[in-house]
Design a protein around this motif. Structure first.
Motif, mmCIF file in Angstrom:
data_model
loop_
_atom_site.group_PDB
_atom_site.id
_atom_site.type_symbol
_atom_site.label_atom_id
_atom_site.label_comp_id
_atom_site.label_asym_id
_atom_site.label_seq_id
_atom_site.Cartn_x
_atom_site.Cartn_y
_atom_site.Cartn_z
ATOM 1 N N SER A 1 -12.678 9.296 5.487
ATOM 2 C CA SER A 1 -12.117 8.581 4.422
ATOM 3 C C SER A 1 -12.193 7.084 4.874
ATOM 4 N N PHE A 2 -12.867 6.331 4.418
ATOM 5 C CA PHE A 2 -13.036 4.904 4.586
ATOM 6 C C PHE A 2 -12.194 4.088 3.676
ATOM 7 N N GLY A 3 -10.971 3.862 4.039
ATOM 8 C CA GLY A 3 -9.946 2.988 3.202
ATOM 9 C C GLY A 3 -9.962 1.508 3.938
ATOM 10 N N ASP A 4 -9.398 0.795 2.853
ATOM 11 C CA ASP A 4 -9.266 -0.451 3.439
ATOM 12 C C ASP A 4 -8.657 -0.815 4.650
ATOM 13 N N ASP A 5 -7.896 0.083 5.060
ATOM 14 C CA ASP A 5 -7.079 -0.194 6.469
ATOM 15 C C ASP A 5 -7.945 0.359 7.735
ATOM 16 N N LEU B 1 -19.497 -0.113 1.628
ATOM 17 C CA LEU B 1 -20.277 -1.352 1.867
ATOM 18 C C LEU B 1 -19.411 -2.286 1.788
ATOM 19 N N PRO B 2 -18.793 -2.585 0.526
ATOM 20 C CA PRO B 2 -18.004 -4.204 0.589
ATOM 21 C C PRO B 2 -17.198 -4.163 1.748
ATOM 22 N N HIS C 1 -9.545 5.240 11.822
ATOM 23 C CA HIS C 1 -9.221 5.565 10.432
ATOM 24 C C HIS C 1 -8.187 4.582 9.930
ATOM 25 N N THR C 2 -7.014 4.232 10.861
ATOM 26 C CA THR C 2 -6.041 3.380 10.619
ATOM 27 C C THR C 2 -6.151 2.574 11.937
ATOM 28 N N GLU D 1 0.750 -1.315 -0.087
ATOM 29 C CA GLU D 1 -0.106 0.118 0.066
ATOM 30 C C GLU D 1 0.692 1.126 -0.129
ATOM 31 N N CYS D 2 1.960 1.412 0.643
ATOM 32 C CA CYS D 2 2.971 2.554 0.890
ATOM 33 C C CYS D 2 3.640 2.493 -0.571
ATOM 34 N N ARG D 3 4.088 1.254 -1.068
ATOM 35 C CA ARG D 3 4.789 1.524 -2.262
ATOM 36 C C ARG D 3 3.982 1.989 -3.484
#
Length: 279
Positions: free
Chosen positions: A174-178, A258-259, A146-147, A102-104
């Motif tokens: 911000s709803f990120g995958d992490d 939602l996913p 958030h993280t 994710e960082c890369r």
């Protein structure tokens, strides 16, 4: 080509300033003490971090003596390489993110070399008090949200709190995958427990917030998770969830998250099941 810029530092409380760094519109905090200053978050590249440092020291009139990184996301962490000669503080989970895909990917999208990024000099699991040129700043991890490593920077004598991206006023969170949706409201509760009528809350993005705005956003995040949990218990599939629910955020935000909501509920063993009619 990605455009980087740093706006002027503007006062938001006595000896506390905020500048906005693009391209992410992230708030950069500056706390000024008698003999030194503290920067909260560092921008999206080492070069932007250097620009932030120059601007901060010009406004403060004293050198930077410390840095707080509120979480690992690029707009908060990637400028840290400009501050390697002073103590920097982040949650203990942050260094590991520098080695993850994710960082890369974020660095590649910005045209930043991963090898140019640096980890904080100090990590913490719960709390740290920092002496900023004779001024006290408290840094606290109230839990995942958030993280997995959100930090909040509290300036008690100014009644001001930098919330990082646990709160946002520029738009929906911000709803990120992490992110950790079930736990997020509890992390915000930690902030709200410190908020008085006059407290200024500086979110990760957007204008300062008051107590009511923070309470409202906390309720909305909780409502988002609670509504998804209810629909899963009713056997509603993810593809039908938007139409079946009552949501606190706009359609684009809700459909996007939602996913993730359903995946995190499934990880807790909560999946939609067909309810057979009673005989």
């Amino acid at each position: 080509m990605m455009q980087f810029s740093v706006g002027e530092f503007a006062p938001v409380a006595d000896g506390v300033h905020v500048a906005v760094a693009e391209p992410a519109g992230v708030n950069i905090g500056l706390v000024v003490g008698e003999s030194g200053c503290l920067v909260v978050d560092t921008g999206s590249s080492p070069e932007q971090g250097a620009e932030i440092r120059r601007a901060a020291e010009k406004v403060a009139g004293v050198p930077v003596v410390g840095v707080v990184v509120t979480h690992w996301h690029y707009d908060h962490l990637f400028g840290l390489a400009a501050f390697t000669d002073v103590p920097s503080y982040a949650h203990e989970t942050v260094p590991a993110w520098l080695g993850r895909p994710e960082c890369r990917e974020a660095a590649s999208g910005l045209g930043v070399e991963v090898s140019a990024l640096t980890a904080p000099t100090h990590t913490l699991s719960l709390a740290k008090v920092i002496d900023v040129g004779g001024r006290r700043v408290e840094v606290v991890h109230f839990g995942r949200g958030h993280t997995d490593g959100d930090l909040v920077a509290i300036v008690p004598d100014a009644s001001l709190i930098f919330s990082g991206d646990l709160l946002e006023s520029a738009g929906p969170p911000s709803f990120g995958d992490d992110c950790h949706l079930r736990e997020w409201p509890s992390a915000v509760d930690g902030i709200l427990g410190l908020v008085a009528e006059q407290t200024v809350l500086v979110p990760g993005h957007g204008d300062p917030m008051d107590r009511l705005a923070a309470f409202t956003q906390r309720a909305e995040i909780s409502g988002l998770y609670g509504q998804a949990e209810y629909l899963v218990a009713q056997g509603v599939r993810v593809e039908d969830a938007y139409e079946a629910g009552e949501w606190p955020f706009d359609e684009v935000t809700v459909r996007g998250v939602l996913p993730l909501l359903y995946a995190q509920l499934a990880a807790e063993g909560k999946i939609p099941r067909t309810h057979l009619p009673l005989a």
